[in-house]
Every structure is written in C-alpha cells, then in structure tokens.
Design a protein around this motif. Structure first.
Motif, PDB file in Angstrom:
ATOM      1  N   ALA A 174      -2.791  -9.141   4.686  1.00  0.00           N
ATOM      2  CA  ALA A 174      -2.473  -8.063   5.622  1.00  0.00           C
ATOM      3  C   ALA A 174      -3.746  -7.478   6.212  1.00  0.00           C
ATOM      4  CB  ALA A 174      -1.667  -6.972   4.909  1.00  0.00           C
ATOM      5  N   VAL A 175      -4.748  -7.260   5.377  1.00  0.00           N
ATOM      6  CA  VAL A 175      -6.022  -6.719   5.867  1.00  0.00           C
ATOM      7  C   VAL A 175      -6.694  -7.707   6.807  1.00  0.00           C
ATOM      8  CG1 VAL A 175      -8.334  -5.967   5.164  1.00  0.00           C
ATOM      9  CG2 VAL A 175      -6.330  -5.269   3.836  1.00  0.00           C
ATOM     10  N   TRP A 176      -6.632  -8.992   6.460  1.00  0.00           N
ATOM     11  CA  TRP A 176      -7.285 -10.017   7.292  1.00  0.00           C
ATOM     12  C   TRP A 176      -6.594 -10.166   8.642  1.00  0.00           C
ATOM     13  CZ3 TRP A 176      -5.229 -14.834   8.841  1.00  0.00           C
ATOM     14  CH2 TRP A 176      -6.138 -15.686   9.473  1.00  0.00           C
ATOM     15  N   SER A 177      -5.279 -10.093   8.669  1.00  0.00           N
ATOM     16  CA  SER A 177      -4.545 -10.325   9.915  1.00  0.00           C
ATOM     17  C   SER A 177      -4.477  -9.096  10.815  1.00  0.00           C
ATOM     18  CB  SER A 177      -3.116 -10.791   9.603  1.00  0.00           C
ATOM     19  OG  SER A 177      -2.391  -9.764   8.939  1.00  0.00           O
ATOM     20  N   ALA A 178      -4.787  -7.930  10.285  1.00  0.00           N
ATOM     21  CA  ALA A 178      -4.653  -6.692  11.063  1.00  0.00           C
ATOM     22  C   ALA A 178      -5.780  -6.553  12.079  1.00  0.00           C
ATOM     23  CB  ALA A 178      -4.654  -5.487  10.132  1.00  0.00           C
ATOM     24  N   PRO A 179      -5.488  -5.971  13.227  1.00  0.00           N
ATOM     25  CA  PRO A 179      -6.554  -5.706  14.196  1.00  0.00           C
ATOM     26  C   PRO A 179      -7.585  -4.718  13.661  1.00  0.00           C
ATOM     27  CG  PRO A 179      -4.386  -5.594  15.239  1.00  0.00           C
ATOM     28  CD  PRO A 179      -4.153  -5.657  13.764  1.00  0.00           C
ATOM     29  N   ALA A 180      -7.146  -3.747  12.853  1.00  0.00           N
ATOM     30  CA  ALA A 180      -8.057  -2.750  12.274  1.00  0.00           C
ATOM     31  C   ALA A 180      -8.103  -2.979  10.765  1.00  0.00           C
ATOM     32  CB  ALA A 180      -7.581  -1.341  12.604  1.00  0.00           C
ATOM     33  N   HIS A 181      -9.127  -3.671  10.294  1.00  0.00           N
ATOM     34  CA  HIS A 181      -9.200  -4.051   8.885  1.00  0.00           C
ATOM     35  C   HIS A 181      -9.324  -2.836   7.964  1.00  0.00           C
ATOM     36  CE1 HIS A 181      -9.431  -8.093  10.349  1.00  0.00           C
ATOM     37  NE2 HIS A 181     -10.658  -7.936  10.876  1.00  0.00           N
ATOM     38  N   ARG A 182     -10.208  -1.916   8.314  1.00  0.00           N
ATOM     39  CA  ARG A 182     -10.462  -0.771   7.430  1.00  0.00           C
ATOM     40  C   ARG A 182      -9.214   0.105   7.298  1.00  0.00           C
ATOM     41  NH1 ARG A 182     -11.455   4.395   7.841  1.00  0.00           N
ATOM     42  NH2 ARG A 182     -11.257   4.251  10.102  1.00  0.00           N
ATOM     43  N   VAL A 183      -8.575   0.377   8.408  1.00  0.00           N
ATOM     44  CA  VAL A 183      -7.371   1.211   8.383  1.00  0.00           C
ATOM     45  C   VAL A 183      -6.262   0.541   7.587  1.00  0.00           C
ATOM     46  CG1 VAL A 183      -5.574   2.257   9.801  1.00  0.00           C
ATOM     47  CG2 VAL A 183      -7.955   2.333  10.555  1.00  0.00           C
ATOM     48  N   THR A 184      -6.143  -0.774   7.736  1.00  0.00           N
ATOM     49  CA  THR A 184      -5.109  -1.497   6.988  1.00  0.00           C
ATOM     50  C   THR A 184      -5.406  -1.490   5.501  1.00  0.00           C
ATOM     51  OG1 THR A 184      -4.794  -2.924   8.919  1.00  0.00           O
ATOM     52  CG2 THR A 184      -3.871  -3.676   6.827  1.00  0.00           C
ATOM     53  N   LEU A 185      -6.688  -1.626   5.137  1.00  0.00           N
ATOM     54  CA  LEU A 185      -7.051  -1.554   3.725  1.00  0.00           C
ATOM     55  C   LEU A 185      -6.686  -0.189   3.146  1.00  0.00           C
ATOM     56  CD1 LEU A 185      -8.416  -2.686   1.198  1.00  0.00           C
ATOM     57  CD2 LEU A 185     -10.609  -1.873   2.119  1.00  0.00           C
ATOM     58  N   MET A 186      -6.970   0.859   3.899  1.00  0.00           N
ATOM     59  CA  MET A 186      -6.633   2.203   3.440  1.00  0.00           C
ATOM     60  C   MET A 186      -5.114   2.364   3.338  1.00  0.00           C
ATOM     61  SD  MET A 186      -8.311   5.767   4.786  1.00  0.00           S
ATOM     62  CE  MET A 186      -7.836   5.457   6.488  1.00  0.00           C
ATOM     63  N   THR A 187      -4.378   1.818   4.312  1.00  0.00           N
ATOM     64  CA  THR A 187      -2.919   1.888   4.272  1.00  0.00           C
ATOM     65  C   THR A 187      -2.356   1.144   3.073  1.00  0.00           C
ATOM     66  OG1 THR A 187      -2.864   2.011   6.694  1.00  0.00           O
ATOM     67  CG2 THR A 187      -0.822   1.402   5.570  1.00  0.00           C
ATOM     68  N   ALA A 188      -2.898  -0.040   2.794  1.00  0.00           N
ATOM     69  CA  ALA A 188      -2.433  -0.822   1.644  1.00  0.00           C
ATOM     70  C   ALA A 188      -2.672  -0.071   0.340  1.00  0.00           C
ATOM     71  CB  ALA A 188      -3.141  -2.177   1.613  1.00  0.00           C
ATOM     72  N   ALA A 189      -3.842   0.528   0.206  1.00  0.00           N
ATOM     73  CA  ALA A 189      -4.153   1.271  -1.021  1.00  0.00           C
ATOM     74  C   ALA A 189      -3.240   2.478  -1.183  1.00  0.00           C
ATOM     75  CB  ALA A 189      -5.616   1.705  -1.003  1.00  0.00           C
ATOM     76  N   ILE A 190      -3.022   3.212  -0.092  1.00  0.00           N
ATOM     77  CA  ILE A 190      -2.149   4.391  -0.165  1.00  0.00           C
ATOM     78  C   ILE A 190      -0.717   3.977  -0.495  1.00  0.00           C
ATOM     79  CG2 ILE A 190      -1.141   6.271   1.186  1.00  0.00           C
ATOM     80  CD1 ILE A 190      -3.800   6.454   2.696  1.00  0.00           C
ATOM     81  N   GLY A 191      -0.232   2.906   0.135  1.00  0.00           N
ATOM     82  CA  GLY A 191       1.131   2.455  -0.122  1.00  0.00           C
ATOM     83  C   GLY A 191       1.336   2.022  -1.561  1.00  0.00           C
ATOM     84  N   ILE A 192       0.398   1.257  -2.098  1.00  0.00           N
ATOM     85  CA  ILE A 192       0.516   0.827  -3.493  1.00  0.00           C
ATOM     86  C   ILE A 192       0.408   2.021  -4.432  1.00  0.00           C
ATOM     87  CG2 ILE A 192      -0.622  -0.507  -5.305  1.00  0.00           C
ATOM     88  CD1 ILE A 192      -1.277  -2.618  -3.201  1.00  0.00           C
ATOM     89  N   GLY A 193      -0.465   2.985  -4.086  1.00  0.00           N
ATOM     90  CA  GLY A 193      -0.562   4.192  -4.899  1.00  0.00           C
ATOM     91  C   GLY A 193       0.748   4.965  -4.932  1.00  0.00           C
ATOM     92  N   VAL A 194       1.407   5.076  -3.789  1.00  0.00           N
ATOM     93  CA  VAL A 194       2.706   5.761  -3.732  1.00  0.00           C
ATOM     94  C   VAL A 194       3.734   5.029  -4.589  1.00  0.00           C
ATOM     95  CG1 VAL A 194       4.640   6.344  -2.220  1.00  0.00           C
ATOM     96  CG2 VAL A 194       2.298   6.807  -1.487  1.00  0.00           C
ATOM     97  N   MET A 195       3.725   3.704  -4.550  1.00  0.00           N
ATOM     98  CA  MET A 195       4.663   2.933  -5.367  1.00  0.00           C
ATOM     99  C   MET A 195       4.398   3.134  -6.855  1.00  0.00           C
ATOM    100  SD  MET A 195       6.634   1.700  -3.139  1.00  0.00           S
ATOM    101  CE  MET A 195       7.652   0.684  -4.193  1.00  0.00           C
ATOM    102  N   MET A 196       3.136   3.308  -7.249  1.00  0.00           N
ATOM    103  CA  MET A 196       2.828   3.577  -8.653  1.00  0.00           C
ATOM    104  C   MET A 196       3.360   4.948  -9.079  1.00  0.00           C
ATOM    105  SD  MET A 196       1.462   0.834  -9.749  1.00  0.00           S
ATOM    106  CE  MET A 196       2.514  -0.018  -8.542  1.00  0.00           C
ATOM    107  N   VAL A 197       3.260   5.920  -8.184  1.00  0.00           N
ATOM    108  CA  VAL A 197       3.826   7.245  -8.483  1.00  0.00           C
ATOM    109  C   VAL A 197       5.339   7.128  -8.667  1.00  0.00           C
ATOM    110  CG1 VAL A 197       4.215   9.561  -7.573  1.00  0.00           C
ATOM    111  CG2 VAL A 197       1.974   8.485  -7.319  1.00  0.00           C
ATOM    112  N   LEU A 198       5.986   6.365  -7.792  1.00  0.00           N
ATOM    113  CA  LEU A 198       7.436   6.170  -7.917  1.00  0.00           C
ATOM    114  C   LEU A 198       7.787   5.446  -9.216  1.00  0.00           C
ATOM    115  CD1 LEU A 198       8.399   5.156  -4.258  1.00  0.00           C
ATOM    116  CD2 LEU A 198       8.700   7.370  -5.387  1.00  0.00           C
TER     117      LEU A 198
END
Length: 437
Positions: free
Chosen positions: A259-283
């Motif tokens: 996902a990070v590699w294919s995204a036009p904005a790599h840094r933003v996608t990396l941050m989004t992936a980390a936040i999303g996985i963090g939210v799933m861990m809270v759940l």
C-alpha cells in the motif's frame, strides 16, 4: 512521375498549434488523473485488507505460540498454580471429592454394630447415626487443611508445571476436538487432569495419620478450566488460525508495504497504515474485555468460582494482551516517525532542534580536535542512506524477535535514536569548516 515536394518541414514535424497543445495537455492531465485514481483505489484496498487482518494476525500468532512452544505454554499457565483464587477452588473441589468418597454412613453403621455388641443402651445405639454430620464436618476440616497445605506448597507449583508440560502435546488435540490426555475437551468444557496432585493429597493424608485414606477409591481427578457452549465454534476458528497463523502476520506486513509503495504519497500512506493498525489494536483490546465479561457470565459458579474464572481468563490471555499492546506501541511510533519526516510545523521544529543540537555537539568536538575527517564527511554525504539502514535494522530486530514486549520496543527505539544522534554528531564533526557550513 513523382511530384517534387516543396521545401520546408513535413506535416509530421511541424509544431503543434495552440489548440492542439491544449488538447494534448487535457489528454495528459486526464490520463494522469486516471492513473492517480487507480493508485489510490489499489492503495485503499490494500490498506483495508491490512486493517481487517491485523487483529487476526495478532490472535493467530498468540495461538500458534501456545501450540508450538512448550516453554511458552507452561509460562502462560504457571501463574495459575500460585493464584489464591485458583488455589482455593482446587482445594475446595479436591476436598469435596475426597470426602464424598468416604463412606460416612458405613462408619456410623459399623459404630452402631460395635455398640450393640457391647450391650450399650438401645438409645445410644439408635442415635449413633446422628454422628454422621459432625463426623463429616470434622473429616472435611481435616482433609481441607491437608489439601490446602499441598496446594499452596512450592511442590504443587512444580507438579502443576510438570503436568502442563506433559500435557502440552494434548493441547493440539484439544484445539482440534480430539483431546484425550491431561488437557481434554469434554462436551462444552476444557479440563485438566490433576491425577498426580490427587495422589499426592492421598499420600499426605496417610502421612498425617489418616491411614484409611489409602483405601479411598480413585476420584474424578479433573478440574474444569473453561466452560462454553461455543466450544465447537472456537475449535473450528482455532484450527483455521493455526493453519494461517504463520502467514497472517507476514501477509499484513506485505499488504501494508504494498500500500505504501503503490500510493502517490508514500509518507502519508505509511502514517495512515500505522494509525489504522493502531486503531484495530485498540478495538482488539476492547474485544478481549467484552469477551471476558461474556465468559465470566457463562461459567456457572458451581463449575468454577467467579474469582478463579477471572484469574484463569486473565492469565491465559495475558500474552495476547501484551502482544496487542506491543503492536499498538509500534504503530504509534511508526505514525510519529512518518509525521516527523513531513512538512508540518511541529515536525520542522523537532528536526530543527535535533539538527542544531547534533551540529553544536559536532562542532564542539571539531573545535577540541576530535575531527572525524573523511569518515564524518562520508556520513554527512550519505545521511539518508545511513538513517535508512539504522531504521531498517531496528525493524528487522523487531521482526525476528519471537515475543517482543512494550519495554523491548521502547529499548530498541531508544537505541535507534541514540545511534542516529551519534551518527549525526560524527557527521557534523568531520571538519570545523564543514561543521559550520
């Protein structure tokens, strides 16, 4: 006969007219927009898959560790042997089973017969059965005291660990519904066979002067650990997790990386992936708390006291909770790192402060004669490369670490930051002139 061509550029080589240039620009923008939308769509799909699978990956890793690693399994259940609530439950259950197998009525009948043979008054002989209650209470108290000494001893903890170590091979059978050893699935319950402990209790009773205890028949030597009417469903889910347990974590990491590699904005996608996985861990942590309440409500007090059931659940899932918290911390650190590499005001401030601090330290070293020369110049020139290597090494350590903890992640983060700071100082201390420029 060929008609001679007029001199000048051909129609293919002529410059585009303003109208043609506008049309070409519109086509290029439309194609670029279409390509960008496709990349965003692919990135979104990959991120959603990574988010959905991340909790399953954590649970699968935990389940696989409990099945494949004997030491890990014994380490999981070992605290139960010293938990007061579990000790009380085991003591009460073993005491009840031992006393229930003593023929109190037979004893009072034998006493009545003996009194009759000695020509005791009929009133005394007829009332001898009234001794059954006090005799049973006295026996219960005596047996409970002896059993409690055994269960609260260090030897019981050793017997508990040995029993679980021997039973570990049976865990796989339990999870597949084929348990027939020390750990078993019986109907809607999971039980553990404490035969060694029961035999020790009987021997202890004999040693304490209760010779008749040696004649006590074999009692039910199992203690229920869990009871649920969804055991079949849980076993089916666990079998599925065991099959994919090794590959789910790798799959989640691969999906996030793609996902990070294919995204036009790599840094933003990396941050989004980390936040999303963090939210799933809270759940997932919330889900474990909800399951705890459901489990405690489903266990009848007659099967296992509420405090013992709570201790059993908390003990058996504590490594799952720890692993979830560890992934959550890693996700938070990754999101912060991605943010600090961005153009935000806070990120620029942190980078500026760290650069000034390492630069000042490097210049101080250079002024004092501790110049790093060519090595420092190489570090300064290849700053991005060396930073990437250090971060990749830290990530590799985490990937190869079987059971990382929050404290371990914090230690790796501290070492990584320290190494990066040292490299920056060495780069700044290459020469006084280079450090000041």
């Amino acid at each position: 006969m060929d008609v001679p061509r007029a001199p000048g550029p051909s129609s293919e080589d002529r410059p585009l007219t303003p109208g043609e240039r506008d049309h070409y620009r519109r086509l290029s923008q439309r194609e670029a927009l279409r390509h960008r939308r496709l990349r965003y769509a692919a990135t979104s799909v990959l991120l959603v898959l990574a988010f959905v699978l991340s909790p399953l990956a954590v649970v699968a890793t935990w389940a696989d560790s409990q099945v494949s690693d004997t030491d890990r399994y014994v380490q999981t259940v070992a605290p139960l042997a010293k938990d007061p609530a579990v000790q009380n439950a085991v003591t009460d259950r073993l005491t009840t089973r031992v006393v229930d197998n003593v023929d109190i009525k037979g004893i009072t009948d034998a006493l009545a017969g003996a009194l009759a043979k000695t020509n005791a008054p009929p009133a005394i002989v007829d009332r001898s059965h009234l001794l059954a209650g006090p005799l049973k209470n006295a026996l219960t108290t005596a047996v409970h005291t002896v059993v409690q000494k055994v269960v609260t001893s260090d030897q019981f903890a050793e017997l508990w660990n040995d029993a679980n170590r021997r039973a570990h091979a049976a865990v796989v059978k339990v999870l597949t519904g084929e348990g027939n050893s020390a750990v078993q699935a019986r109907g809607d319950s999971i039980v553990i066979d404490l035969g060694t402990v029961v035999d020790k209790v009987k021997q202890k009773l004999v040693d304490e002067g209760y010779e008749k205890a040696a004649n006590i028949p074999d009692v039910d030597k199992t203690i229920p650990l869990f009871q649920t009417d969804k055991l079949d469903d849980a076993q089916a889910a666990m079998r599925l997790l065991n099959v994919v347990g090794t590959w789910l974590p790798v799959t989640v990491i691969a999906l996030a990386a793609l996902a990070v590699w294919s995204a036009p904005a790599h840094r933003v996608t990396l941050m989004t992936a980390a936040i999303g996985i963090g939210v799933m861990m809270v759940l997932l942590l919330v889900g474990l708390a909800v399951v705890r309440h459901i489990y405690l409500d489903s266990v009848p007090p007659a099967t296992l006291p509420p405090d013992a059931a709570a201790s059993a659940y908390d003990t058996l899932v504590r490594f799952l909770r720890d692993g979830t918290r560890t992934v959550l911390v890693i996700a938070v650190i990754t999101a912060l790192a991605a943010y600090l590499y961005g153009p935000g005001r806070g990120a620029r401030f942190v980078r500026s402060v760290s650069t000034r601090a390492t630069g000042a330290t490097g210049r101080a070293m250079a002024h004092s004669g501790l110049r790093t020369g060519a090595t420092g110049h190489w570090l300064q020139t290849h700053r991005r490369w060396t930073t990437g290597v250090v971060i990749a090494a830290a990530a590799l350590i985490l990937l190869l670490w079987n059971y990382p903890t929050v404290a371990g992640v914090a230690l790796i983060l501290l070492i990584t930051v320290l190494v990066l700071a040292i490299l920056a100082v060495l780069a700044a201390a290459s020469t006084e002139k280079g450090a000041e420029s």
